[in-house]
Design a protein around this motif. Sequence first.
Motif, PDB file in Angstrom:
ATOM      1  N   GLU A 117       0.844  -1.199   0.000  1.00  0.00           N
ATOM      2  CA  GLU A 117       0.000   0.000   0.000  1.00  0.00           C
ATOM      3  C   GLU A 117       0.880   1.251   0.000  1.00  0.00           C
ATOM      4  N   ASP A 118       0.519   2.184  -0.866  1.00  0.00           N
ATOM      5  CA  ASP A 118       1.266   3.446  -0.929  1.00  0.00           C
ATOM      6  C   ASP A 118       1.122   4.214   0.380  1.00  0.00           C
ATOM      7  N   GLN A 119       2.227   4.766   0.836  1.00  0.00           N
ATOM      8  CA  GLN A 119       2.205   5.446   2.128  1.00  0.00           C
ATOM      9  C   GLN A 119       3.272   6.528   2.180  1.00  0.00           C
ATOM     10  N   VAL A 120       2.933   7.621   2.846  1.00  0.00           N
ATOM     11  CA  VAL A 120       3.882   8.705   3.090  1.00  0.00           C
ATOM     12  C   VAL A 120       3.848   9.033   4.574  1.00  0.00           C
ATOM     13  N   THR A 121       5.013   9.013   5.204  1.00  0.00           N
ATOM     14  CA  THR A 121       5.118   9.246   6.647  1.00  0.00           C
ATOM     15  C   THR A 121       6.069  10.398   6.909  1.00  0.00           C
ATOM     16  N   GLN A 122       5.619  11.369   7.690  1.00  0.00           N
ATOM     17  CA  GLN A 122       6.457  12.520   8.011  1.00  0.00           C
ATOM     18  C   GLN A 122       6.870  12.479   9.478  1.00  0.00           C
TER      19      GLN A 122
ATOM     20  N   ASP B  98       9.056  31.388   9.620  1.00  0.00           N
ATOM     21  CA  ASP B  98       9.102  30.057   9.018  1.00  0.00           C
ATOM     22  C   ASP B  98       8.197  29.074   9.752  1.00  0.00           C
ATOM     23  N   SER B  99       7.620  29.513  10.857  1.00  0.00           N
ATOM     24  CA  SER B  99       6.704  28.645  11.609  1.00  0.00           C
ATOM     25  C   SER B  99       5.483  28.333  10.760  1.00  0.00           C
ATOM     26  N   ALA B 100       5.187  27.045  10.612  1.00  0.00           N
ATOM     27  CA  ALA B 100       4.069  26.577   9.784  1.00  0.00           C
ATOM     28  C   ALA B 100       4.049  25.059   9.871  1.00  0.00           C
ATOM     29  N   THR B 101       3.063  24.460   9.229  1.00  0.00           N
ATOM     30  CA  THR B 101       3.064  23.012   9.036  1.00  0.00           C
ATOM     31  C   THR B 101       3.586  22.729   7.632  1.00  0.00           C
ATOM     32  N   TYR B 102       4.539  21.824   7.537  1.00  0.00           N
ATOM     33  CA  TYR B 102       5.133  21.472   6.252  1.00  0.00           C
ATOM     34  C   TYR B 102       4.634  20.085   5.849  1.00  0.00           C
ATOM     35  N   LEU B 103       4.025  20.028   4.682  1.00  0.00           N
ATOM     36  CA  LEU B 103       3.429  18.805   4.159  1.00  0.00           C
ATOM     37  C   LEU B 103       4.222  18.296   2.965  1.00  0.00           C
ATOM     38  N   CYS B 104       4.387  16.993   2.887  1.00  0.00           N
ATOM     39  CA  CYS B 104       4.940  16.416   1.666  1.00  0.00           C
ATOM     40  C   CYS B 104       3.897  15.492   1.051  1.00  0.00           C
ATOM     41  N   ALA B 105       4.010  15.309  -0.243  1.00  0.00           N
ATOM     42  CA  ALA B 105       3.076  14.460  -0.977  1.00  0.00           C
ATOM     43  C   ALA B 105       3.824  13.774  -2.106  1.00  0.00           C
TER      44      ALA B 105
ATOM     45  N   ASN C 223       1.761   7.212  -9.622  1.00  0.00           N
ATOM     46  CA  ASN C 223       0.878   6.878 -10.737  1.00  0.00           C
ATOM     47  C   ASN C 223      -0.320   7.822 -10.830  1.00  0.00           C
ATOM     48  N   TYR C 224      -0.016   9.115 -10.772  1.00  0.00           N
ATOM     49  CA  TYR C 224      -1.003  10.180 -10.948  1.00  0.00           C
ATOM     50  C   TYR C 224      -1.954  10.339  -9.769  1.00  0.00           C
ATOM     51  N   GLN C 225      -1.644   9.723  -8.626  1.00  0.00           N
ATOM     52  CA  GLN C 225      -2.408   9.935  -7.397  1.00  0.00           C
ATOM     53  C   GLN C 225      -1.466  10.556  -6.372  1.00  0.00           C
ATOM     54  N   LEU C 226      -1.884  11.663  -5.756  1.00  0.00           N
ATOM     55  CA  LEU C 226      -1.067  12.299  -4.722  1.00  0.00           C
ATOM     56  C   LEU C 226      -1.346  11.642  -3.383  1.00  0.00           C
ATOM     57  N   ILE C 227      -0.307  11.095  -2.761  1.00  0.00           N
ATOM     58  CA  ILE C 227      -0.405  10.508  -1.426  1.00  0.00           C
ATOM     59  C   ILE C 227       0.228  11.511  -0.463  1.00  0.00           C
ATOM     60  N   TRP C 228      -0.569  12.005   0.488  1.00  0.00           N
ATOM     61  CA  TRP C 228      -0.107  13.064   1.386  1.00  0.00           C
ATOM     62  C   TRP C 228       0.339  12.517   2.728  1.00  0.00           C
TER      63      TRP C 228
ATOM     64  N   THR D  34       6.645   5.168   0.582  1.00  0.00           N
ATOM     65  CA  THR D  34       6.595   3.839  -0.017  1.00  0.00           C
ATOM     66  C   THR D  34       5.487   3.883  -1.047  1.00  0.00           C
ATOM     67  N   VAL D  35       5.873   4.114  -2.277  1.00  0.00           N
ATOM     68  CA  VAL D  35       4.892   4.225  -3.351  1.00  0.00           C
ATOM     69  C   VAL D  35       5.417   3.486  -4.568  1.00  0.00           C
ATOM     70  N   SER D  36       4.499   3.081  -5.397  1.00  0.00           N
ATOM     71  CA  SER D  36       4.892   2.431  -6.642  1.00  0.00           C
ATOM     72  C   SER D  36       4.936   3.478  -7.744  1.00  0.00           C
ATOM     73  N   GLY D  37       6.015   3.503  -8.458  1.00  0.00           N
ATOM     74  CA  GLY D  37       6.102   4.401  -9.591  1.00  0.00           C
ATOM     75  C   GLY D  37       6.080   5.868  -9.235  1.00  0.00           C
ATOM     76  N   LEU D  38       7.020   6.293  -8.383  1.00  0.00           N
ATOM     77  CA  LEU D  38       7.068   7.699  -7.970  1.00  0.00           C
ATOM     78  C   LEU D  38       7.305   8.594  -9.181  1.00  0.00           C
ATOM     79  N   ARG D  39       6.413   9.565  -9.363  1.00  0.00           N
ATOM     80  CA  ARG D  39       6.541  10.494 -10.478  1.00  0.00           C
ATOM     81  C   ARG D  39       6.989  11.867 -10.007  1.00  0.00           C
ATOM     82  N   GLY D  40       6.920  12.091  -8.702  1.00  0.00           N
ATOM     83  CA  GLY D  40       7.352  13.385  -8.176  1.00  0.00           C
ATOM     84  C   GLY D  40       7.075  13.443  -6.687  1.00  0.00           C
ATOM     85  N   LEU D  41       7.860  14.242  -5.975  1.00  0.00           N
ATOM     86  CA  LEU D  41       7.684  14.424  -4.537  1.00  0.00           C
ATOM     87  C   LEU D  41       7.515  15.926  -4.312  1.00  0.00           C
ATOM     88  N   PHE D  42       6.401  16.287  -3.669  1.00  0.00           N
ATOM     89  CA  PHE D  42       6.052  17.696  -3.509  1.00  0.00           C
ATOM     90  C   PHE D  42       6.194  18.099  -2.047  1.00  0.00           C
ATOM     91  N   TRP D  43       6.634  19.321  -1.817  1.00  0.00           N
ATOM     92  CA  TRP D  43       6.615  19.934  -0.490  1.00  0.00           C
ATOM     93  C   TRP D  43       5.723  21.169  -0.529  1.00  0.00           C
TER      94      TRP D  43
END
Lengths: 108, 114
Positions: A1-6, A82-89, A93-98, A26-35
């Motif tokens: 299962e695709d998963q993103v852990t921060q 710079d205080s904020a919440t920082y999210l990665c995604a 395979n064209y689905q954003l996992i946050w 842990t994703v299949s076919g990573l096409r990009g990593l966003f912050w």
Amino acid sequence: EDQVTQSPEALRLQEGESSSLNCSYTVSGLRGLFWYRQDPGKGPEFLFTLYSAGEEKEKERLKATLTKKESFLHITAPKPEDSATYLCAADSNYQLIWGAGTKLIIKP
Amino acid sequence: EAGVVQSPRYKIIEKKQPVAFWCNPISGHNTLYWYRQNLGQGPELLIRYENEEAVDDSQLPKDRFSAERLKGVDSTLKIQPAELGDSAVYLCASSPQGENYEQYFGPGTRLTVT
């Protein structure tokens, strides 16, 4: 299962104290990593896209790096604004996992 | 250039009542997304539009949620009837190209169901 852990969930730093935020994926076919950065009461604001291992991007005090398993957001000499919440995604395979985000607090 | 506009910013309703959210994307952006974000979590995609067509609605609870994007510009997300668990922030985003290109988010609508 695709998963993103921060990690960590929250980080408190003194102004000027450099550190790094982690995004493991842990994703299949990573096409990009966003912050993204999210301030309270606002929607996420785009920061960086990384496409391949070894790639680095910088913006002011922030630098994002990417390996085959994780990405780091390095913050150098942070300021209170710079205080904020920082999210990665991860684009899998064209689905954003946050991730759930890291809440960063910079104390003056 | 104006950003993504959402309204209302806040909404409080009783359970079983209907509610609707409106989004106007950045001009020229063909792709529009609706997300739901719970406190302390990342956004969860509900539906993605390419122009007028809903190309990914697999996470949309279709028994109570509906969405439309007439004329491929602004969009409406509706919940009927609302449940307590629907309390969350509903975010709209748009991007100039399809498939998870850089996304621009609106401020969101904070929904409270009592």
